[in-house]
Design a protein around this motif. Structure first.
Motif, PDB file in Angstrom:
ATOM      1  N   PHE A 285       0.815  -1.205   0.000  1.00 23.17           N
ATOM      2  CA  PHE A 285       0.000   0.000   0.000  1.00 23.17           C
ATOM      3  C   PHE A 285       0.854   1.262   0.000  1.00 23.17           C
ATOM      4  O   PHE A 285       1.949   1.285   0.569  1.00 23.17           O
ATOM      5  CB  PHE A 285      -0.910   0.017   1.235  1.00 23.17           C
ATOM      6  CG  PHE A 285      -1.823  -1.167   1.353  1.00 23.17           C
ATOM      7  CD1 PHE A 285      -2.933  -1.289   0.537  1.00 23.17           C
ATOM      8  CD2 PHE A 285      -1.567  -2.167   2.286  1.00 23.17           C
ATOM      9  CE1 PHE A 285      -3.769  -2.384   0.638  1.00 23.17           C
ATOM     10  CE2 PHE A 285      -2.402  -3.260   2.407  1.00 23.17           C
ATOM     11  CZ  PHE A 285      -3.517  -3.370   1.570  1.00 23.17           C
ATOM     12  N   PHE A 286       0.325   2.330  -0.602  1.00 25.27           N
ATOM     13  CA  PHE A 286       1.007   3.622  -0.563  1.00 25.27           C
ATOM     14  C   PHE A 286      -0.019   4.753  -0.639  1.00 25.27           C
ATOM     15  O   PHE A 286      -1.150   4.573  -1.098  1.00 25.27           O
ATOM     16  CB  PHE A 286       2.022   3.759  -1.705  1.00 25.27           C
ATOM     17  CG  PHE A 286       1.417   3.761  -3.090  1.00 25.27           C
ATOM     18  CD1 PHE A 286       0.932   4.930  -3.668  1.00 25.27           C
ATOM     19  CD2 PHE A 286       1.321   2.582  -3.826  1.00 25.27           C
ATOM     20  CE1 PHE A 286       0.390   4.937  -4.945  1.00 25.27           C
ATOM     21  CE2 PHE A 286       0.767   2.578  -5.102  1.00 25.27           C
ATOM     22  CZ  PHE A 286       0.299   3.758  -5.667  1.00 25.27           C
ATOM     23  N   SER A 287       0.400   5.931  -0.175  1.00 28.20           N
ATOM     24  CA  SER A 287      -0.436   7.130  -0.282  1.00 28.20           C
ATOM     25  C   SER A 287       0.482   8.335  -0.456  1.00 28.20           C
ATOM     26  O   SER A 287       1.589   8.374   0.097  1.00 28.20           O
ATOM     27  CB  SER A 287      -1.323   7.298   0.950  1.00 28.20           C
ATOM     28  OG  SER A 287      -0.549   7.406   2.133  1.00 28.20           O
ATOM     29  N   LEU A 288       0.022   9.308  -1.234  1.00 28.77           N
ATOM     30  CA  LEU A 288       0.788  10.532  -1.482  1.00 28.77           C
ATOM     31  C   LEU A 288      -0.102  11.752  -1.302  1.00 28.77           C
ATOM     32  O   LEU A 288      -1.315  11.696  -1.579  1.00 28.77           O
ATOM     33  CB  LEU A 288       1.369  10.557  -2.897  1.00 28.77           C
ATOM     34  CG  LEU A 288       2.360   9.463  -3.276  1.00 28.77           C
ATOM     35  CD1 LEU A 288       1.664   8.391  -4.106  1.00 28.77           C
ATOM     36  CD2 LEU A 288       3.536  10.040  -4.067  1.00 28.77           C
ATOM     37  N   ASP A 289       0.519  12.842  -0.871  1.00 27.21           N
ATOM     38  CA  ASP A 289      -0.157  14.129  -0.751  1.00 27.21           C
ATOM     39  C   ASP A 289       0.497  15.113  -1.715  1.00 27.21           C
ATOM     40  O   ASP A 289       1.736  15.179  -1.807  1.00 27.21           O
ATOM     41  CB  ASP A 289      -0.029  14.680   0.673  1.00 27.21           C
ATOM     42  CG  ASP A 289      -0.637  13.751   1.706  1.00 27.21           C
ATOM     43  OD1 ASP A 289      -1.779  13.301   1.493  1.00 27.21           O
ATOM     44  OD2 ASP A 289       0.027  13.463   2.723  1.00 27.21           O
ATOM     45  N   VAL A 290      -0.326  15.880  -2.410  1.00 25.06           N
ATOM     46  CA  VAL A 290       0.180  16.860  -3.373  1.00 25.06           C
ATOM     47  C   VAL A 290      -0.708  18.093  -3.313  1.00 25.06           C
ATOM     48  O   VAL A 290      -1.911  17.987  -3.071  1.00 25.06           O
ATOM     49  CB  VAL A 290       0.220  16.248  -4.798  1.00 25.06           C
ATOM     50  CG1 VAL A 290      -1.163  15.786  -5.246  1.00 25.06           C
ATOM     51  CG2 VAL A 290       0.821  17.215  -5.804  1.00 25.06           C
TER      52      VAL A 290
END
Length: 418
Positions: A285-290
């Motif tokens: 799993f992964f998550s990114l904020d932009v």
């Protein structure tokens, strides 16, 4: 549903924690394959109480702060379920590092949908990620590093950034151990003097970690986007989607997390997120904020998390089943790529807060209202298969408390989101 009933009966998701992300983990696996999770927690909290889709195994407070105790508990759980394939699910920076560091001791009994230690260290390091993103030609806020153990170097370091700035621990896994001494996930310093005073207060409280001081990109919560997904063991990204934040959480312990997300797919952000994840070498799993900079419309990449993220259920609202992606990986199957194709609104705070007070972009507000009329906003706690009077009372009370916290911590939107 992925797999047969026989296959599902052999699996046990073991989820660490007690918050809404923990419950969301249990829900996506129950929806995907009818799995009942075992939640290992050091506190009985509302999201996991009185549930039909999970069991709770309580451990002494502080168990997860000590690697030896953490390992002992996981080995005990494995011994109690000798005939099942266990899946270890965590969602805190320090817990992901724990899994990476103890992979060899856990992998015999637990499926571990997380990256190797080197990739986790890169993802959790703000400086390493800034260097990697720059190498990919992607934009990051101007930043510098400050070592709290070296007060003589603070002033010179601060000449490398323009104010206002945000201050974060260089390694997110160090946040928990320094929380009681005043360190926060994100702190704002409007001036150089503010920053120096903040550093001195932490230094006086015996915090000696490294910090990242970065330019505060303007724009309210609606300029923020999230991208989440899954990478299988062969390095294939089998799920990846995006959403636009309508309103974030603003109480200090959850600052930076999304409270309401409008399901919108931005293929450019998804494409860049895939490049980032593959460059780091992530798995699971992964998550990114932009954040989209309102000054020039460019995407400023903020954080990569080698974990699923607190608000991960928004992707399920949009038609992406992260549990099915993981279960296919567990079985060694090459699953069909998933991205969000359905409109919807995800919320862990009352959806009515996405109103003209907080959503000041008129066109965005119209889109959100149209979406809300077509499809009811979805809170992961409101699961029809897990309905009870006690859970309903908790959910309604929690919604009221979230409304009160928003009025206290963020009564009006600001041009910076702080």
């Amino acid at each position: 549903m992925i797999g047969t009933e026989d296959f599902a009966s052999q699996l046990l998701p073991v989820v660490i924690g007690y918050d809404i992300a923990t419950y969301s983990f249990a829900r996506i696996f129950h929806e995907a394959a009818g799995l009942r999770s075992l939640v290992v927690s050091d506190a009985p909290r509302g999201p996991i109480n009185d549930s039909r889709i999970l069991d709770v195994h309580l451990v002494p407070h502080g168990t997860f702060d000590d690697d030896a105790q953490f390992l002992r508990v996981l080995h005990e759980v494995a011994a109690d379920h000798p005939a099942q394939q266990l899946i270890l699910l965590v969602n805190a920076d320090e817990h992901v590092e724990f899994v990476a560091n103890h992979r060899d001791e856990l992998k015999e009994r637990y499926f571990l949908p997380y990256a190797p230690a080197a990739a986790v260290r890169t993802a959790n390091s703000k400086q390493a990620m800034a260097d990697l993103l720059g190498g990919l030609g992607l934009s990051v806020p101007m930043r510098t590093a400050v070592d709290l153990s070296d007060p003589e170097g603070w002033s010179e370091r601060l000449t490398e950034v323009t104010f206002p700035v945000v201050v974060k621990p260089e390694n997110g896994s160090e946040l928990a151990e320094n929380w009681n001494q005043g360190l926060r996930k994100v702190s704002v310093a409007r001036t150089r003097d503010d920053a120096m005073a903040l550093f001195m207060r932490w230094h006086d409280n015996n915090i000696r970690t490294r910090l990242i001081v970065q330019e505060l990109i303007p724009g309210d919560d609606t300029t923020q986007w999230v991208v989440n997904g899954y990478v299988d063991r062969a390095g294939r990204i089998t799920a990846c989607g995006s959403g636009r934040v309508l309103l974030g959480l603003h109480q200090p312990e959850y600052l930076g997390n999304a409270g309401i997300i409008l399901l919108e797919r931005r293929d450019d952000l998804i494409a860049d997120a895939k490049r980032i994840v593959q460059a780091v070498g992530l798995r699971g799993f992964f998550s990114l904020d932009v954040k989209i900079d309102p000054r020039d419309g460019s995407a400023r990449w903020l954080d990569l998390n080698p974990r699923i993220g607190r608000g991960h259920y928004y992707l399920k609202v949009g038609g992406v089943d992260l549990a099915s992606a993981m279960l296919a990986d567990l079985r060694g199957l090459e699953s069909t790529y998933q991205t969000n194709t359905r409109e919807g609104i995800f919320c862990i705070i009352p959806a009515f807060l996405a109103n003209r007070r907080y959503v000041r972009d008129a066109e965005l507000l119209r889109r959100a209202r149209r979406t809300r009329l077509r499809r009811r906003p979805i809170n992961p706690l409101a699961y029809s298969a897990d309905r009870s009077v006690r859970r309903t009372i908790y959910r309604l009370g929690n919604g009221f408390n979230q409304w009160r916290r928003m009025r206290r911590w963020y009564p009006r939107p600001t041009d910076s989101g702080f």
